[in-house]
Motif scaffolding. Sequence first.
Motif, PDB file in Angstrom:
ATOM      1  N   ILE A   4      19.042  -3.623  15.061  1.00 39.29           N
ATOM      2  CA  ILE A   4      18.193  -3.053  16.115  1.00 39.29           C
ATOM      3  C   ILE A   4      17.085  -2.207  15.491  1.00 39.29           C
ATOM      4  O   ILE A   4      15.922  -2.250  15.910  1.00 39.29           O
ATOM      5  CB  ILE A   4      19.037  -2.214  17.087  1.00 39.29           C
ATOM      6  N   ALA A   5      17.438  -1.426  14.475  1.00 38.95           N
ATOM      7  CA  ALA A   5      16.444  -0.568  13.829  1.00 38.95           C
ATOM      8  C   ALA A   5      15.345  -1.384  13.167  1.00 38.95           C
ATOM      9  O   ALA A   5      14.175  -0.972  13.134  1.00 38.95           O
ATOM     10  CB  ALA A   5      17.123   0.330  12.801  1.00 38.95           C
ATOM     11  N   SER A   6      15.713  -2.569  12.648  1.00 38.49           N
ATOM     12  CA  SER A   6      14.699  -3.394  11.993  1.00 38.49           C
ATOM     13  C   SER A   6      13.661  -3.921  12.978  1.00 38.49           C
ATOM     14  O   SER A   6      12.539  -4.258  12.577  1.00 38.49           O
ATOM     15  CB  SER A   6      15.368  -4.573  11.271  1.00 38.49           C
ATOM     16  N   LEU A   7      14.021  -3.990  14.261  1.00 41.23           N
ATOM     17  CA  LEU A   7      13.067  -4.435  15.279  1.00 41.23           C
ATOM     18  C   LEU A   7      11.922  -3.439  15.439  1.00 41.23           C
ATOM     19  O   LEU A   7      10.838  -3.809  15.891  1.00 41.23           O
ATOM     20  CB  LEU A   7      13.781  -4.639  16.618  1.00 41.23           C
ATOM     21  N   PHE A   8      12.174  -2.193  15.096  1.00 37.99           N
ATOM     22  CA  PHE A   8      11.156  -1.142  15.220  1.00 37.99           C
ATOM     23  C   PHE A   8      10.575  -0.766  13.858  1.00 37.99           C
ATOM     24  O   PHE A   8      10.096   0.346  13.657  1.00 37.99           O
ATOM     25  CB  PHE A   8      11.757   0.096  15.890  1.00 37.99           C
ATOM     26  N   SER A   9      10.631  -1.695  12.916  1.00 43.09           N
ATOM     27  CA  SER A   9      10.102  -1.407  11.578  1.00 43.09           C
ATOM     28  C   SER A   9       8.597  -1.177  11.592  1.00 43.09           C
ATOM     29  O   SER A   9       8.058  -0.548  10.674  1.00 43.09           O
ATOM     30  CB  SER A   9      10.444  -2.572  10.634  1.00 43.09           C
ATOM     31  N   PHE A  10       7.912  -1.673  12.641  1.00 42.22           N
ATOM     32  CA  PHE A  10       6.455  -1.503  12.707  1.00 42.22           C
ATOM     33  C   PHE A  10       6.066  -0.037  12.864  1.00 42.22           C
ATOM     34  O   PHE A  10       4.927   0.339  12.563  1.00 42.22           O
ATOM     35  CB  PHE A  10       5.887  -2.312  13.882  1.00 42.22           C
ATOM     36  N   ILE A  11       6.987   0.818  13.338  1.00 44.13           N
ATOM     37  CA  ILE A  11       6.661   2.226  13.566  1.00 44.13           C
ATOM     38  C   ILE A  11       7.236   3.115  12.462  1.00 44.13           C
ATOM     39  O   ILE A  11       7.099   4.336  12.510  1.00 44.13           O
ATOM     40  CB  ILE A  11       7.183   2.662  14.950  1.00 44.13           C
ATOM     41  N   THR A  12       7.885   2.516  11.472  1.00 40.19           N
ATOM     42  CA  THR A  12       8.465   3.327  10.389  1.00 40.19           C
ATOM     43  C   THR A  12       7.387   3.999   9.541  1.00 40.19           C
ATOM     44  O   THR A  12       7.599   5.095   9.017  1.00 40.19           O
ATOM     45  CB  THR A  12       9.356   2.452   9.488  1.00 40.19           C
ATOM     46  N   TRP A  13       6.237   3.332   9.363  1.00 37.28           N
ATOM     47  CA  TRP A  13       5.182   3.941   8.565  1.00 37.28           C
ATOM     48  C   TRP A  13       4.678   5.234   9.190  1.00 37.28           C
ATOM     49  O   TRP A  13       4.619   6.266   8.497  1.00 37.28           O
ATOM     50  CB  TRP A  13       4.030   2.945   8.376  1.00 37.28           C
ATOM     51  N   PRO A  14       4.277   5.272  10.519  1.00 39.95           N
ATOM     52  CA  PRO A  14       3.847   6.554  11.086  1.00 39.95           C
ATOM     53  C   PRO A  14       4.938   7.614  11.104  1.00 39.95           C
ATOM     54  O   PRO A  14       4.659   8.805  10.875  1.00 39.95           O
ATOM     55  CB  PRO A  14       3.410   6.207  12.512  1.00 39.95           C
ATOM     56  N   VAL A  15       6.197   7.207  11.333  1.00 36.33           N
ATOM     57  CA  VAL A  15       7.292   8.186  11.340  1.00 36.33           C
ATOM     58  C   VAL A  15       7.476   8.777   9.947  1.00 36.33           C
ATOM     59  O   VAL A  15       7.616  10.000   9.779  1.00 36.33           O
ATOM     60  CB  VAL A  15       8.593   7.524  11.848  1.00 36.33           C
TER      61      VAL A  15
END
Length: 420
Positions: A4-15
């Motif tokens: 599930i977390a990998s689905l939101f990998s696109f927002i890991t850079w800003p976080v």
Amino acid sequence: MDTIASLFSFITWPVSWVIVQFHKLYGAIFGDDTGWAWGLSIVSLVVLIRICLIPLFVKQIKSTRNMQVLQPKMKAIQERYKSDKQRQSEEMMKLYKETGTNPLSSCLPILAQSPFFFALYHVLSAIASNKKIGVIDQTLLDSARQAHIFGAPLAAKFMNSAEEVTALGASLTDVRVVTAIMIVMMSASQFFTQRQLMTKNVDLTVKTPYMSQQKMLMYIFPLIFAGMGINFPVGVLVYWLTTNVWTMGQQMYVINQNPTPGSKAQDQYLTRLLKSITTHGEVRGRTRRNTVKRIVAKGPDRNDIERKFVTGLAKLGLAAQEDGSVSKSDSAAAEAESGAAQRRQQPKRQTKAKRQSAATQPGAKDAGSTTSKTSLQKQDDKSEQDEKNKSSSKDSSGSSRQAKSGQRKGPQRPKHPSKK
């Protein structure tokens, strides 16, 4: 969870970028490799996200209140069109549109936080696996792996094995004690937040199945998060505990300043407002003036708590105005005093036992017998008077008959000589 977390990998850079910026600030104070620097960076990330979500939180509060108010109407629609599901859905949508209610608004803050939550989980999992992610390079990665919060590494989990915890430079006992305490605190804060909403900020006059569902969720949600918490890294537990505490404080502020009409919180708020008006002789603050303005606009549709507030103003010789202020009013004070006087003058109804005991007292018997004797004497006197009247009438009628027959008693008048 990793999937599930990998689905939101696109927002890991800003976080990761936000965390690194806060880490530079706190690292200059506490040291780059300390748990305080990395832990406060996560806390600051939560605060930043929640500040951005305040408009959604306001919509959530309004939606929750509207859903509580609409529950009786929704129940009536369901009963009326229970055999026609399509018509039932159409009437529900029409009701939502007329009142401006969006059922999904109550879930907006949680839905909006989910990408950031899973992105942070993805970042911490990468740190635990010693993988670079986002803007976190090898130097920052080594620093984050050395950071401990009360002896527990940021990337450690309750379910980690002893080997995994040892690789992070900690002991399994420290990790499990710290994570267990944080899971309990996270669940307790979730429970207290929901309980505060149910006990203080709910209209007690509305009894619907919605209330039972909310009460059930009050116990289910903490258990769900406790079960999920054993798989969360320490850094994610810090994130979730911080957001729960923020929600609890934010909700407490809203309940104290803008409670739901008809709730226990509204009664407490208007009591404080009445004390403030008594002390200062005016309504202080824009929020309080808006509250008084809404109560005035309701007119006869006020609930019992609001009517009690208006009555309290009248006793002080004050009247609420349309602009939210108060002004002196002699008529309001006179009406309040006359109403209180009438309530004081109204005789108190005796209980059945007191009435029976009063009836069995000897004084009451004597008074009753005296009264009955007096009435009997009056009846006897009346009957004797009637008999006298009858006898006198009989005598007068008998004498008139005797006079006609020539048997008149007493001296006779002499006859005329011409008639002899």
